[in-house]
Design a protein around this motif. Structure first.
Motif, PDB file in Angstrom:
ATOM      1  N   SER A  24     -29.882  26.821 -18.452  1.00  0.00           N
ATOM      2  CA  SER A  24     -30.906  27.520 -18.337  1.00  0.00           C
ATOM      3  C   SER A  24     -31.984  26.302 -17.895  1.00  0.00           C
ATOM      4  O   SER A  24     -32.416  25.875 -18.944  1.00  0.00           O
ATOM      5  CB  SER A  24     -31.331  28.629 -19.646  1.00  0.00           C
ATOM      6  OG  SER A  24     -31.334  27.721 -20.659  1.00  0.00           O
ATOM      7  N   ARG A  25     -33.529  27.719 -17.811  1.00  0.00           N
ATOM      8  CA  ARG A  25     -34.879  26.948 -17.854  1.00  0.00           C
ATOM      9  C   ARG A  25     -35.123  27.927 -17.598  1.00  0.00           C
ATOM     10  O   ARG A  25     -35.913  28.643 -16.793  1.00  0.00           O
ATOM     11  CB  ARG A  25     -34.541  26.019 -15.618  1.00  0.00           C
ATOM     12  CG  ARG A  25     -36.074  25.314 -15.467  1.00  0.00           C
ATOM     13  CD  ARG A  25     -36.133  23.744 -16.757  1.00  0.00           C
ATOM     14  NE  ARG A  25     -37.436  23.472 -17.094  1.00  0.00           N
ATOM     15  CZ  ARG A  25     -38.107  22.825 -15.922  1.00  0.00           C
ATOM     16  NH1 ARG A  25     -37.673  22.291 -14.863  1.00  0.00           N
ATOM     17  NH2 ARG A  25     -39.463  22.512 -16.593  1.00  0.00           N
ATOM     18  N   PRO A  26     -35.324  28.946 -18.973  1.00  0.00           N
ATOM     19  CA  PRO A  26     -36.345  29.881 -18.852  1.00  0.00           C
ATOM     20  C   PRO A  26     -38.187  29.587 -18.332  1.00  0.00           C
ATOM     21  O   PRO A  26     -38.901  30.869 -18.224  1.00  0.00           O
ATOM     22  CB  PRO A  26     -36.612  30.248 -19.853  1.00  0.00           C
ATOM     23  CG  PRO A  26     -36.529  29.205 -20.891  1.00  0.00           C
ATOM     24  CD  PRO A  26     -35.119  28.408 -19.645  1.00  0.00           C
ATOM     25  N   ASN A  27     -38.704  28.628 -18.209  1.00  0.00           N
ATOM     26  CA  ASN A  27     -40.259  28.030 -18.354  1.00  0.00           C
ATOM     27  C   ASN A  27     -39.731  26.913 -18.476  1.00  0.00           C
ATOM     28  O   ASN A  27     -39.007  26.214 -18.160  1.00  0.00           O
ATOM     29  CB  ASN A  27     -40.797  28.118 -20.031  1.00  0.00           C
ATOM     30  CG  ASN A  27     -40.691  27.903 -20.784  1.00  0.00           C
ATOM     31  OD1 ASN A  27     -40.262  26.845 -20.763  1.00  0.00           O
ATOM     32  ND2 ASN A  27     -39.956  28.369 -21.849  1.00  0.00           N
ATOM     33  N   LEU A  28     -41.706  25.801 -17.710  1.00  0.00           N
ATOM     34  CA  LEU A  28     -41.923  25.082 -17.596  1.00  0.00           C
ATOM     35  C   LEU A  28     -41.657  23.585 -18.794  1.00  0.00           C
ATOM     36  O   LEU A  28     -42.129  22.776 -18.554  1.00  0.00           O
ATOM     37  CB  LEU A  28     -43.176  24.923 -16.391  1.00  0.00           C
ATOM     38  CG  LEU A  28     -42.719  25.447 -15.982  1.00  0.00           C
ATOM     39  CD1 LEU A  28     -44.554  25.590 -15.028  1.00  0.00           C
ATOM     40  CD2 LEU A  28     -42.105  24.846 -14.810  1.00  0.00           C
ATOM     41  N   THR A  29     -41.708  24.766 -19.615  1.00  0.00           N
ATOM     42  CA  THR A  29     -41.221  23.168 -21.391  1.00  0.00           C
ATOM     43  C   THR A  29     -39.837  22.950 -21.846  1.00  0.00           C
ATOM     44  O   THR A  29     -39.513  22.659 -22.897  1.00  0.00           O
ATOM     45  CB  THR A  29     -42.288  23.490 -21.964  1.00  0.00           C
ATOM     46  OG1 THR A  29     -42.022  24.478 -22.720  1.00  0.00           O
ATOM     47  CG2 THR A  29     -43.868  23.976 -21.610  1.00  0.00           C
ATOM     48  N   PHE A  30     -38.676  23.628 -20.915  1.00  0.00           N
ATOM     49  CA  PHE A  30     -37.279  24.195 -21.865  1.00  0.00           C
ATOM     50  C   PHE A  30     -36.755  24.229 -21.221  1.00  0.00           C
ATOM     51  O   PHE A  30     -36.576  24.452 -20.061  1.00  0.00           O
ATOM     52  CB  PHE A  30     -37.822  25.429 -22.845  1.00  0.00           C
ATOM     53  CG  PHE A  30     -36.450  25.605 -23.438  1.00  0.00           C
ATOM     54  CD1 PHE A  30     -35.592  26.089 -23.923  1.00  0.00           C
ATOM     55  CD2 PHE A  30     -36.816  24.555 -25.091  1.00  0.00           C
ATOM     56  CE1 PHE A  30     -34.577  26.573 -24.063  1.00  0.00           C
ATOM     57  CE2 PHE A  30     -35.291  24.602 -25.898  1.00  0.00           C
ATOM     58  CZ  PHE A  30     -34.801  25.987 -25.680  1.00  0.00           C
ATOM     59  N   SER A  31     -35.383  23.905 -20.787  1.00  0.00           N
ATOM     60  CA  SER A  31     -34.008  23.978 -20.621  1.00  0.00           C
ATOM     61  C   SER A  31     -32.770  23.486 -21.849  1.00  0.00           C
ATOM     62  O   SER A  31     -32.769  23.093 -22.237  1.00  0.00           O
ATOM     63  CB  SER A  31     -34.210  22.496 -19.085  1.00  0.00           C
ATOM     64  OG  SER A  31     -32.607  22.721 -18.425  1.00  0.00           O
ATOM     65  N   THR A  32     -31.851  23.945 -21.168  1.00  0.00           N
ATOM     66  CA  THR A  32     -30.743  24.092 -21.409  1.00  0.00           C
ATOM     67  C   THR A  32     -29.356  24.592 -21.294  1.00  0.00           C
ATOM     68  O   THR A  32     -29.199  24.021 -20.068  1.00  0.00           O
ATOM     69  CB  THR A  32     -30.058  25.729 -22.354  1.00  0.00           C
ATOM     70  OG1 THR A  32     -30.356  26.340 -22.206  1.00  0.00           O
ATOM     71  CG2 THR A  32     -31.177  25.988 -23.580  1.00  0.00           C
ATOM     72  N   LEU A  33     -27.943  22.836 -21.338  1.00  0.00           N
ATOM     73  CA  LEU A  33     -26.886  22.736 -20.734  1.00  0.00           C
ATOM     74  C   LEU A  33     -25.929  22.629 -22.213  1.00  0.00           C
ATOM     75  O   LEU A  33     -25.753  22.599 -23.182  1.00  0.00           O
ATOM     76  CB  LEU A  33     -26.961  21.391 -20.760  1.00  0.00           C
ATOM     77  CG  LEU A  33     -25.494  20.852 -20.195  1.00  0.00           C
ATOM     78  CD1 LEU A  33     -25.317  21.856 -18.716  1.00  0.00           C
ATOM     79  CD2 LEU A  33     -25.698  18.899 -20.156  1.00  0.00           C
ATOM     80  N   THR A  34     -24.735  23.757 -21.392  1.00  0.00           N
ATOM     81  CA  THR A  34     -24.051  24.523 -22.438  1.00  0.00           C
ATOM     82  C   THR A  34     -22.878  23.627 -21.682  1.00  0.00           C
ATOM     83  O   THR A  34     -22.636  22.957 -20.497  1.00  0.00           O
ATOM     84  CB  THR A  34     -24.364  25.327 -21.913  1.00  0.00           C
ATOM     85  OG1 THR A  34     -24.679  26.395 -22.662  1.00  0.00           O
ATOM     86  CG2 THR A  34     -22.267  26.352 -23.206  1.00  0.00           C
ATOM     87  N   VAL A  35     -21.955  22.548 -22.264  1.00  0.00           N
ATOM     88  CA  VAL A  35     -20.411  22.198 -21.981  1.00  0.00           C
ATOM     89  C   VAL A  35     -19.456  23.466 -22.262  1.00  0.00           C
ATOM     90  O   VAL A  35     -20.225  23.194 -24.065  1.00  0.00           O
ATOM     91  CB  VAL A  35     -20.484  20.908 -22.738  1.00  0.00           C
ATOM     92  CG1 VAL A  35     -19.162  19.858 -22.260  1.00  0.00           C
ATOM     93  CG2 VAL A  35     -21.712  20.139 -22.135  1.00  0.00           C
ATOM     94  N   SER A  36     -19.100  23.666 -21.223  1.00  0.00           N
ATOM     95  CA  SER A  36     -18.367  25.281 -21.836  1.00  0.00           C
ATOM     96  C   SER A  36     -16.605  24.682 -22.336  1.00  0.00           C
ATOM     97  O   SER A  36     -16.261  23.512 -21.185  1.00  0.00           O
ATOM     98  CB  SER A  36     -18.364  26.088 -20.375  1.00  0.00           C
ATOM     99  OG  SER A  36     -19.409  26.452 -20.698  1.00  0.00           O
ATOM    100  N   ASN A  37     -15.626  25.451 -22.964  1.00  0.00           N
ATOM    101  CA  ASN A  37     -14.261  25.052 -22.734  1.00  0.00           C
ATOM    102  C   ASN A  37     -13.752  23.361 -23.359  1.00  0.00           C
ATOM    103  O   ASN A  37     -13.225  23.164 -22.203  1.00  0.00           O
ATOM    104  CB  ASN A  37     -13.746  25.325 -21.827  1.00  0.00           C
ATOM    105  CG  ASN A  37     -12.190  25.900 -21.368  1.00  0.00           C
ATOM    106  OD1 ASN A  37     -11.994  25.764 -22.609  1.00  0.00           O
ATOM    107  ND2 ASN A  37     -11.406  25.949 -20.519  1.00  0.00           N
ATOM    108  N   MET A  38     -14.314  23.033 -24.171  1.00  0.00           N
ATOM    109  CA  MET A  38     -14.327  21.787 -24.366  1.00  0.00           C
ATOM    110  C   MET A  38     -13.209  20.888 -23.618  1.00  0.00           C
ATOM    111  O   MET A  38     -12.712  21.671 -24.826  1.00  0.00           O
ATOM    112  CB  MET A  38     -15.935  20.815 -24.555  1.00  0.00           C
ATOM    113  CG  MET A  38     -16.812  21.708 -24.941  1.00  0.00           C
ATOM    114  SD  MET A  38     -17.838  20.406 -25.879  1.00  0.00           S
ATOM    115  CE  MET A  38     -18.224  22.053 -27.253  1.00  0.00           C
ATOM    116  N   SER A  39     -13.300  19.869 -23.194  1.00  0.00           N
ATOM    117  CA  SER A  39     -12.320  18.886 -23.491  1.00  0.00           C
ATOM    118  C   SER A  39     -11.667  17.584 -24.070  1.00  0.00           C
ATOM    119  O   SER A  39     -13.477  17.335 -23.972  1.00  0.00           O
ATOM    120  CB  SER A  39     -11.402  18.905 -22.662  1.00  0.00           C
ATOM    121  OG  SER A  39     -11.827  18.264 -21.910  1.00  0.00           O
ATOM    122  N   PRO A  40     -11.203  17.161 -25.017  1.00  0.00           N
ATOM    123  CA  PRO A  40     -11.611  15.482 -25.021  1.00  0.00           C
ATOM    124  C   PRO A  40     -12.004  14.824 -24.189  1.00  0.00           C
ATOM    125  O   PRO A  40     -13.072  13.699 -24.104  1.00  0.00           O
ATOM    126  CB  PRO A  40     -10.235  14.970 -25.536  1.00  0.00           C
ATOM    127  CG  PRO A  40      -9.362  15.819 -26.087  1.00  0.00           C
ATOM    128  CD  PRO A  40      -9.952  16.420 -24.688  1.00  0.00           C
TER     129      PRO A  40
END
Lengths: 112, 110
Positions: A69-85
């Motif tokens: 996600s990049r909702p504005n010019l100062t913030f971002s998130t990364l999600t690592v989904s359904n994780m495995s080793p």
């Protein structure tokens, strides 16, 4: 140059769960980047995140696995989904300037 | 994907000696940058050299760039134990993406 606050700094997660990593920049930046660094390896670009548009993923990385996600010019998130080793790595965000990239301090993820 | 290769992969020297690391890349670039990483933590930007520059200095760091050979070198003079870290070159390609080399692990022994 900008300062990037990244959190969490580390986490140990169960297989099959998801983790969201956040990066906050102290100034507005056009592009942000997410990298993965597997143990003992160099950095590999996951995706480029522009505000207001979908992230652009590199070969081998898909949105379902690494939604950004990049909702504005100062913030971002990364999600690592359904994780495995195999997802155990350091994940880093960065921004770009004319003088070099600034990186967050990284999130060391261990999946058990 | 990795842009190129660095050599050596590992370098061990005594404090006070100079350390030289080399980087090769494959495609056209806008600039080449060197970064340091301590113990798997965040990266610190050291120096940037543009494609029309041949040499650049910053303190004890000297970087050269040879675009005809698609190579760069980083020289750290009078090394200190605190210079122990991994060093990465990275190239900014025409698409605006920063692509990293494999890195050199430098160990400076006191």
């Amino acid at each position: 140059s900008a300062v990037i606050s990244q959190k969490p700094s580390r986490d140990i997660c169960q297989r099959g769960t998801s983790l969201t990593i956040q990066c906050q920049v102290d100034s507005q930046v056009t592009m942000m980047f997410w990298y993965r660094q597997q143990p003992g390896q160099s950095l590999t670009l996951i995706a480029t995140a522009n505000q207001g548009s979908e992230a652009t993923y590199e070969s081998g990385f898909v949105i379902d696995k690494f939604p950004i996600s990049r909702p504005n010019l100062t913030f971002s998130t990364l999600t690592v989904s359904n994780m495995s080793p195999e997802d155990s790595s350091i994940y880093l965000c960065s921004d770009d300037t004319d003088y070099g990239y600034t990186f967050g301090s990284g999130t060391r993820l261990t999946v058990v | 994907s990795q842009q190129g290769e660095e050599d050596p992969q590992a370098l061990s020297i005594q404090e006070g000696e100079n350390a030289t690391m080399n980087c090769s890349y494959k495609t056209s670039i806008n600039n080449l940058q060197w970064y340091r990483q301590n113990s798997g933590r965040g990266l610190v930007h050291l120096i940037l050299i543009r494609s029309n520059e041949r040499e650049k200095h910053s303190g004890r760091l000297r970087v050269t760039l040879d675009t005809s050979k698609k190579s760069s070198s980083l020289l750290i003079t009078a090394s200190r134990a605190a210079d122990t870290a991994s060093y990465f070159c990275a190239t900014l390609n025409q698409g605006g993406k920063l692509i990293f080399g494999q890195g050199t692990e430098l160990s400076v022994k006191p």
